[in-house]
Design an enzyme around this catalytic site. Structure first.
Site, short mmCIF file in Angstrom:
data_model
loop_
_atom_site.label_atom_id
_atom_site.label_comp_id
_atom_site.label_asym_id
_atom_site.label_seq_id
_atom_site.Cartn_x
_atom_site.Cartn_y
_atom_site.Cartn_z
N ARG A 115 -116.77 -3.57 -56.03
CA ARG A 115 -117.33 -2.41 -55.32
C ARG A 115 -116.60 -2.21 -53.99
O ARG A 115 -116.25 -1.09 -53.62
CB ARG A 115 -118.82 -2.63 -55.09
CG ARG A 115 -119.56 -1.35 -54.73
CD ARG A 115 -121.06 -1.51 -54.92
NE ARG A 115 -121.59 -2.59 -54.09
CZ ARG A 115 -122.63 -3.34 -54.41
NH1 ARG A 115 -123.24 -3.17 -55.57
NH2 ARG A 115 -123.06 -4.28 -53.60
N VAL B 172 -81.51 -35.39 -76.68
CA VAL B 172 -80.52 -34.47 -77.24
C VAL B 172 -79.53 -34.14 -76.13
O VAL B 172 -79.92 -33.60 -75.09
CB VAL B 172 -81.20 -33.20 -77.80
CG1 VAL B 172 -80.17 -32.15 -78.19
CG2 VAL B 172 -82.10 -33.57 -78.98
N TYR C 87 -126.72 -13.05 -64.95
CA TYR C 87 -127.32 -13.56 -63.69
C TYR C 87 -128.49 -14.48 -63.98
O TYR C 87 -129.34 -14.18 -64.83
CB TYR C 87 -127.82 -12.39 -62.82
CG TYR C 87 -128.92 -12.80 -61.88
CD1 TYR C 87 -128.67 -13.68 -60.82
CD2 TYR C 87 -130.25 -12.36 -62.07
CE1 TYR C 87 -129.70 -14.09 -59.96
CE2 TYR C 87 -131.27 -12.76 -61.22
CZ TYR C 87 -130.99 -13.63 -60.18
OH TYR C 87 -132.00 -14.04 -59.35
N GLU D 179 -87.66 -36.69 -78.51
CA GLU D 179 -88.27 -36.76 -77.18
C GLU D 179 -87.60 -37.91 -76.42
O GLU D 179 -87.58 -39.03 -76.90
CB GLU D 179 -89.79 -37.00 -77.32
CG GLU D 179 -90.50 -37.43 -76.05
CD GLU D 179 -90.29 -36.51 -74.85
OE1 GLU D 179 -90.51 -35.30 -74.98
OE2 GLU D 179 -89.87 -37.02 -73.78
N SER E 240 -97.08 -35.36 -76.47
CA SER E 240 -98.36 -34.65 -76.23
C SER E 240 -99.17 -35.29 -75.12
O SER E 240 -100.34 -35.65 -75.31
CB SER E 240 -99.19 -34.59 -77.52
OG SER E 240 -98.48 -33.97 -78.54
N ASP F 60 -92.08 -24.37 -70.49
CA ASP F 60 -91.54 -24.27 -69.13
C ASP F 60 -90.05 -23.93 -69.09
O ASP F 60 -89.55 -23.49 -68.05
CB ASP F 60 -91.73 -25.61 -68.39
CG ASP F 60 -93.16 -25.84 -67.95
OD1 ASP F 60 -94.02 -24.98 -68.21
OD2 ASP F 60 -93.41 -26.90 -67.34
N ALA G 295 -96.13 -30.37 -74.71
CA ALA G 295 -97.02 -29.26 -75.06
C ALA G 295 -96.38 -28.25 -76.00
O ALA G 295 -96.90 -27.99 -77.10
CB ALA G 295 -97.48 -28.57 -73.77
N ARG H 13 -98.61 -27.38 -90.58
CA ARG H 13 -99.74 -26.80 -91.32
C ARG H 13 -99.29 -25.65 -92.21
O ARG H 13 -99.80 -25.48 -93.31
CB ARG H 13 -100.79 -26.26 -90.33
CG ARG H 13 -101.73 -27.34 -89.84
CD ARG H 13 -103.05 -26.76 -89.37
NE ARG H 13 -102.93 -26.01 -88.13
CZ ARG H 13 -102.82 -26.59 -86.94
NH1 ARG H 13 -102.81 -27.90 -86.83
NH2 ARG H 13 -102.72 -25.86 -85.84
N CYS I 244 -100.90 -32.50 -66.48
CA CYS I 244 -101.96 -31.90 -65.65
C CYS I 244 -102.96 -32.95 -65.19
O CYS I 244 -103.63 -32.78 -64.17
CB CYS I 244 -102.69 -30.81 -66.44
SG CYS I 244 -101.58 -29.71 -67.32
C1 LIG Z 1 -98.74 -33.09 -61.88
C2 LIG Z 1 -98.81 -31.85 -62.74
C3 LIG Z 1 -100.01 -31.16 -62.87
C4 LIG Z 1 -100.08 -30.01 -63.66
N1 LIG Z 1 -101.30 -29.35 -63.77
C5 LIG Z 1 -101.39 -28.26 -64.57
C6 LIG Z 1 -102.65 -27.59 -64.73
O1 LIG Z 1 -103.66 -28.01 -64.15
N2 LIG Z 1 -102.69 -26.50 -65.55
C7 LIG Z 1 -101.58 -26.03 -66.21
O2 LIG Z 1 -101.68 -25.05 -66.97
N3 LIG Z 1 -100.38 -26.65 -66.08
C8 LIG Z 1 -100.26 -27.74 -65.28
N4 LIG Z 1 -99.05 -28.39 -65.16
C9 LIG Z 1 -97.88 -27.84 -65.85
C10 LIG Z 1 -97.84 -28.30 -67.30
O3 LIG Z 1 -97.90 -29.70 -67.35
C11 LIG Z 1 -96.54 -27.80 -67.94
O4 LIG Z 1 -96.50 -26.41 -67.84
C12 LIG Z 1 -96.44 -28.20 -69.41
O5 LIG Z 1 -96.42 -29.59 -69.54
C13 LIG Z 1 -95.17 -27.61 -70.00
O6 LIG Z 1 -95.02 -28.05 -71.30
P1 LIG Z 1 -93.58 -28.06 -71.98
O7 LIG Z 1 -93.77 -28.65 -73.33
O8 LIG Z 1 -92.96 -26.73 -71.85
O9 LIG Z 1 -92.71 -29.02 -71.04
P2 LIG Z 1 -92.89 -30.54 -70.67
O10 LIG Z 1 -94.31 -30.92 -70.61
O11 LIG Z 1 -92.05 -30.75 -69.45
O12 LIG Z 1 -92.22 -31.29 -71.90
C14 LIG Z 1 -90.85 -31.24 -72.14
C15 LIG Z 1 -90.46 -32.53 -72.82
O13 LIG Z 1 -89.11 -32.43 -73.23
C16 LIG Z 1 -88.48 -33.68 -73.04
N5 LIG Z 1 -87.05 -33.42 -72.95
C17 LIG Z 1 -86.41 -32.66 -72.02
N6 LIG Z 1 -85.10 -32.60 -72.29
C18 LIG Z 1 -84.90 -33.31 -73.42
C19 LIG Z 1 -83.73 -33.61 -74.20
N7 LIG Z 1 -82.53 -33.12 -73.87
N8 LIG Z 1 -83.89 -34.39 -75.31
C20 LIG Z 1 -85.13 -34.86 -75.66
N9 LIG Z 1 -86.24 -34.62 -74.94
C21 LIG Z 1 -86.14 -33.84 -73.85
C22 LIG Z 1 -89.11 -34.21 -71.75
O14 LIG Z 1 -89.01 -35.62 -71.68
C23 LIG Z 1 -90.55 -33.73 -71.89
O15 LIG Z 1 -91.40 -34.70 -72.47
C24 LIG Z 1 -98.93 -29.56 -64.36
C25 LIG Z 1 -97.72 -30.25 -64.24
C26 LIG Z 1 -97.65 -31.39 -63.45
C27 LIG Z 1 -96.33 -32.12 -63.34
#
Ligand SMILES: Cc1cc2nc3c(=O)[nH]c(=O)nc-3n(C[C@H](O)[C@H](O)[C@H](O)COP(=O)(O)OP(=O)(O)OC[C@H]3O[C@@H](n4cnc5c(N)ncnc54)[C@H](O)[C@@H]3O)c2cc1C
Length: 448
Positions: free
Chosen positions: A442, A82, A426, A35, A41, A283, A13, A24, A45
């Protein structure tokens, strides 16, 4: 001038939002994303819905594949981890699938490494794979197809709850074991009680206040039971949902600074302190909590996408600010929808903030309209001024997205007295003539 190179660590994400907006904004920039997994991507969730069988096949969870990003001019290297960052030399050490290491230069860097499961420190847990990637979800589905009728989910946060529901929907007997005295720690106990009731009504056995001491494995390493101090639960399948921590080991080793939350400290431009051209998002990074006035690590896709975009804008010479978070989140747990934003009573107490709070029970639609069902709304406000500080909603279909109105009011610093007379819509299929939010406002205003 030589072409600049933007490197991004992490291809989900936050990382791909940064890459896409950078592409862009600057067609000449060289953009490379590393990755370590096979997907980019993807929607973590959506994993519970794939496990339940609502979504099929798993690659429907991938919104943009590496090939699609490459067609957009982003050099995506999958299965490339990395393993080191040299901030002075502006070089990454990258380990490929076969274990070979190469070095890659960068001018600007976005760290978007996400979160990783916090290890559960009990014997047997090392044999259980976290279900936080598309590949892991596919492996869990395959394991479920091989048989076994008992599942134990450890942890009753929203992911544990969603996974429990999914496993019941696949026909398993599901026990959810939680150390805390309530489910869903992001809610106050009274609101969490309704969610627990929905899970139990769906067939999930909820065991609270029980700390797991062992995941019992057979000689092949497969789970057979989950043991607490007082009980043992048969488990052909175990899902661990006890929380994640920011994945910051490589960035920390490089010298990037962590905040108190354990995530990377960034400013409101997503810049890592003391390092020009180095950004972090998603995250793995902290966010400023607008109500608490503190830096926090709340792991949500909503924050990750926005922060990634801002990092991508600023890495390409822009000047966008991330305005902070208030922890707005929704989920569907069995028959109820759940929403929360801002702070609850417990968070207020933990932070030493005085609040007043009221909870009302109403109906999601006009009482006579088919499908009307219960909705509970809890609002938390500042004594005296009435400024809204947070809200929680639990109820049947139509309940959860009402939290967005509460979030808007918290964000804007609206007092509950004003919310009580806000011009909300409503018609009988959507609410009573007074929306439940107005009634809750309220009730809260009366306590001021
Ligand atoms: C089961 C589940 C349900 C969820 N439901 C929701 C929801 O309903 N609503 C919501 O808002 N959020 C939800 N989340 C949380 C949401 O998925 C995360 O907040 C979001 O994916 C974070 O995005 P990110 O890009 O920061 O991290 P991530 O999605 O964790 O992506 C990080 C990427 O970095 C890669 N990576 C890490 N270290 C390295 C490295 N050293 N070298 C190369 N690649 C690396 C990993 O492989 C990973 O693909 C959910 C999460 C889970 C697990």
């Amino acid at each position: 001038m030589a072409t600049q190179r933007l490197a991004i660590v992490g291809g989900d994400a936050a990382g791909m939002s940064a890459a896409s907006i950078a592409r862009r904004r600057d067609p000449d920039l060289e953009i490379v994303t590393f990755e370590r997994g096979p997907y980019t991507s993807y929607s973590a969730c959506g994993i519970p819905y794939y496990v339940a069988g609502l979504v099929d096949p798993a690659d429907r969870l991938v919104s943009r594949s590496p090939e699609e990003h490459r067609a957009n001019g982003i050099d995506v290297r999958i299965r490339c981890e990395v393993v080191a960052i040299d901030l002075d030399a502006r070089r990454l050490t990258v380990r490929g699938a076969a274990g070979e290491e190469t070095t890659e230069g960068f001018d600007q860097l976005v760290v978007a490494t996400g979160a990783e499961p916090a290890p559960l420190p009990v014997p047997g847990a090392e044999a259980i794979e976290a279900v936080d990637t598309v590949g892991a979800a596919e492996r869990l589905r395959s394991a479920l197809q091989r048989g076994g009728c008992n599942a134990v989910v450890i942890g009753a946060g929203y992911i544990g709850m969603e996974m429990s529901e999914a496993l019941v929907d696949r026909g398993l007997d599901v026990t959810m074991v939680e150390m805390a005295p309530q489910v869903m720690a992001t809610l106050d106990a009274d609101m969490a009680g309704h969610v627990q009731e929905a899970a139990e009504g769906h067939g999930v056995r909820v065991v609270l206040g029980a700390s797991v001491e062992e995941i019992v494995l057979d000689e092949s390493g497969a789970p057979v039971a989950v043991r607490t101090a007082d009980a043992s639960f048969d488990a052909d399948h175990v899902v661990i949902g006890t929380g994640s921590r920011p994945a910051v080991a490589v960035a920390e080793a490089a010298g990037l600074v962590l905040g108190d939350s354990g995530a990377l400290r960034v400013d409101d431009r997503q810049r890592c302190a003391g390092h020009d051209g180095v950004f972090a998002a998603g995250d793995c990074a902290e966010s400023h909590h607008r109500v608490l006035g503190a830096d926090v690590n709340i792991q949500l896709g909503t924050h990750a996408n926005k922060q990634g975009r801002i990092a991508g804008v600023n890495a390409t010479g822009g000047d966008d600010r991330f305005p902070g978070v208030i922890g707005t989140a929704v989920s569907k747990i069995c028959r109820y929808e759940v929403g929360r934003t801002g702070i609850g009573e417990r968070e207020a107490a933990d932070a030493g903030i005085d609040v007043v709070s009221a909870t009302i029970k109403d109906r999601t639609r006009a009482g006579y309209y088919p499908g009307a069902g219960p909705i509970w709304v809890k609002l938390v406000a500042e004594p005296g001024s009435g400024r809204l500080l947070g809200g929680q909603i639990v109820g049947v279909e139509g309940a959860a997205k009402r939290i967005d109105v509460v979030a808007t009011a918290v964000w804007a610093g609206l007092p509950v007295q004003e919310l009580a007379l806000l011009d909300l819509s409503y018609a009988p299929p959507f609410s009573g003539v007074y929306d439940p939010l107005l009634i809750a406002a309220r009730a809260t205003a009366k306590l001021l």
